[in-house]
Design a protein around this motif. Structure first.
Motif, PDB file in Angstrom:
ATOM      1  N   GLU A   1      43.108 -21.548  11.737  1.00 19.41           N
ATOM      2  CA  GLU A   1      42.433 -20.716   9.830  1.00 19.41           C
ATOM      3  C   GLU A   1      43.898 -19.367  10.435  1.00 19.41           C
ATOM      4  O   GLU A   1      43.971 -18.693  11.423  1.00 19.41           O
TER       5      GLU A   1
ATOM      6  N   TYR B   1      37.883 -20.311   4.508  1.00 20.46           N
ATOM      7  CA  TYR B   1      37.759 -20.562   3.138  1.00 20.46           C
ATOM      8  C   TYR B   1      39.096 -20.042   2.289  1.00 20.46           C
ATOM      9  O   TYR B   1      40.013 -20.897   1.552  1.00 20.46           O
TER      10      TYR B   1
ATOM     11  N   ASN C   1      40.926 -22.639   2.005  1.00 23.74           N
ATOM     12  CA  ASN C   1      41.208 -23.114   2.627  1.00 23.74           C
ATOM     13  C   ASN C   1      42.243 -23.535   3.655  1.00 23.74           C
ATOM     14  O   ASN C   1      42.283 -24.881   3.372  1.00 23.74           O
TER      15      ASN C   1
ATOM     16  N   SER D   1      47.231 -26.429   2.780  1.00 24.15           N
ATOM     17  CA  SER D   1      46.074 -25.791   1.678  1.00 24.15           C
ATOM     18  C   SER D   1      45.461 -26.552   0.981  1.00 24.15           C
ATOM     19  O   SER D   1      45.927 -27.820  -0.068  1.00 24.15           O
TER      20      SER D   1
END
Length: 263
Positions: free
Chosen positions: A148, A186, A123, A113
């Motif tokens: 993600e 994000y 992110n 991260s």
């Protein structure tokens, strides 16, 4: 694929590796390695010249070598991460095409991260440690961190995940459908904080103002140079926070409101 054709059951094939990132890391890494090699070469020539002339040796002669090695190290790290992505992209492609089907259990995970693990999920991407059976033997495999937040939540909700096994390499072979992508990848926050009013309206205003401010700033900067008066560039700098800060306060008011608790 048009938005009209997308529903919650549409399979999303998200690219897990950025070609732009790989190219940029290769360019930056290559430049730094070449500069480092050149500096080391210059240092060697300088040392050889000092020895040839029989002059007293000064440690400062080695400074270009030290700087060159640091440049080479930085460039080498950039190249390593670029080719690491290329390696995994290639291995995943081969595994999906030629590997044997199987199932695995997620026994652990890790993340990389731009923010701290204890702080905001900025992110962040996740990788998993998988336990699977092959040829009657229980094995483990650690994937790279390319999943993600939505994909992570979905995979963690499964009792077991589909995999493809190619030699000692394992790739998760689950399909990800549009309906699982409820969070912004994000920030890790619900998409409503970016897509629903009043959040989306405030963000659009801030985005447009930022673009306008960039143009205005360069105009004022040009006036400063042309008229030799610094007041214009100061006005250009001051205009941005004067508008952005109030907009940020309004956004924060809605964002941190009592009924806007993030989950």
């Amino acid at each position: 694929m048009s938005k009209k054709k997308i529903d919650k059951d549409t399979v999303i094939n998200r690219g897990q590796y950025s070609i732009v990132k790989i190219v940029m890391l290769n360019i930056i890494g290559g430049i730094f390695v070449l500069i480092g090699a050149k500096l080391v070469s210059i240092c060697i020539e300088m040392v050889a010249e000092v020895i040839k002339k029989g002059e007293s040796f000064n440690a400062t002669v080695l400074l270009p070598m030290v700087i060159g090695l640091l440049f080479g190290l930085f460039g080498g790290i950039a190249l390593f991460f670029a080719w690491k992505d290329v390696y995994h992209w290639r291995k995943k492609k081969i595994a999906r095409e030629c590997g044997e089907d199987g199932f695995a259990v997620i026994i652990d995970y890790y993340s990389i991260s731009e923010g701290s693990k204890s702080g905001m999920n900025i992110n962040r991407y996740y990788g998993f440690v998988l336990s699977y059976e092959k040829d009657g033997e229980q094995k483990t495999f650690k994937t790279d961190a390319t999943f993600e937040i939505n994909e992570y939540n979905y995979l963690k909700s499964l009792d077991q995940v589909k995999i493809k096994i190619y030699g000692d390499y394992v790739v998760i072979n689950e399909e990800f459908r549009y309906g699982i992508y409820t969070k912004d990848s994000y920030s890790g926050l619900d998409k409503k904080y970016f897509n629903e009013k009043p959040y989306s309206t405030i963000i659009k205003i801030m985005t447009w103002f930022t673009l306008i401010w960039i143009v205005v700033f360069f105009v004022f900067f040009g006036l400063t140079i042309a008229l030799k008066n610094n007041v214009f560039v100061f006005i250009g700098f001051a205009g941005f926070p004067v508008v952005i800060i109030p907009l940020g306060i309004v956004y924060a008011y809605y964002f941190f409101g009592g009924d806007k608790k993030k989950k």
